[in-house]
Design a protein around this motif. Sequence first.
Motif, short mmCIF file in Angstrom:
data_model
loop_
_atom_site.label_atom_id
_atom_site.label_comp_id
_atom_site.label_asym_id
_atom_site.label_seq_id
_atom_site.Cartn_x
_atom_site.Cartn_y
_atom_site.Cartn_z
N MET A 261 0.69 -1.34 -0.02
CA MET A 261 0.11 0.04 -0.03
C MET A 261 0.90 1.34 0.09
N VAL A 262 1.88 1.13 0.64
CA VAL A 262 2.89 2.44 0.89
C VAL A 262 3.26 2.66 -0.78
N ASN A 263 3.89 1.94 -1.42
CA ASN A 263 4.21 2.11 -2.85
C ASN A 263 3.21 2.53 -3.67
N ARG A 264 2.00 1.75 -3.58
CA ARG A 264 0.75 2.08 -4.57
C ARG A 264 0.06 3.61 -4.41
N LEU A 265 0.25 4.04 -3.04
CA LEU A 265 -0.06 5.50 -2.69
C LEU A 265 0.96 6.40 -2.60
N ALA A 266 2.21 6.19 -2.98
CA ALA A 266 3.20 7.08 -2.93
C ALA A 266 3.35 7.69 -1.63
N ILE A 267 3.46 6.92 -0.46
CA ILE A 267 3.43 7.42 0.95
C ILE A 267 4.72 7.49 1.23
N ASP A 268 5.27 8.95 1.62
CA ASP A 268 6.53 9.37 2.19
C ASP A 268 6.96 8.82 3.78
N ALA A 269 5.99 8.84 4.37
CA ALA A 269 5.97 8.77 5.97
C ALA A 269 4.78 8.13 6.70
#
Length: 56
Positions: A1-9
């Motif tokens: 999910m972190v990659n898919r949503l381009a989450i930085d933190a």
Amino acid sequence: MVNRLAIDAVVVPSTAHFQSNSVPSELVRRADIVTVSPESTFARIGSGRISGLGQR
């Protein structure tokens, strides 16, 4: 999910939020992790390059 949503933190209450009471290395490779108590930051190690900078 972190990659898919381009989450930085990702902010979590503490390392107890994770199954082994420690921040998973796989997650730290993808995003910075901030714990509230104790206050701590687990930062990604990047390449030092900024995407798109100086490229035309």
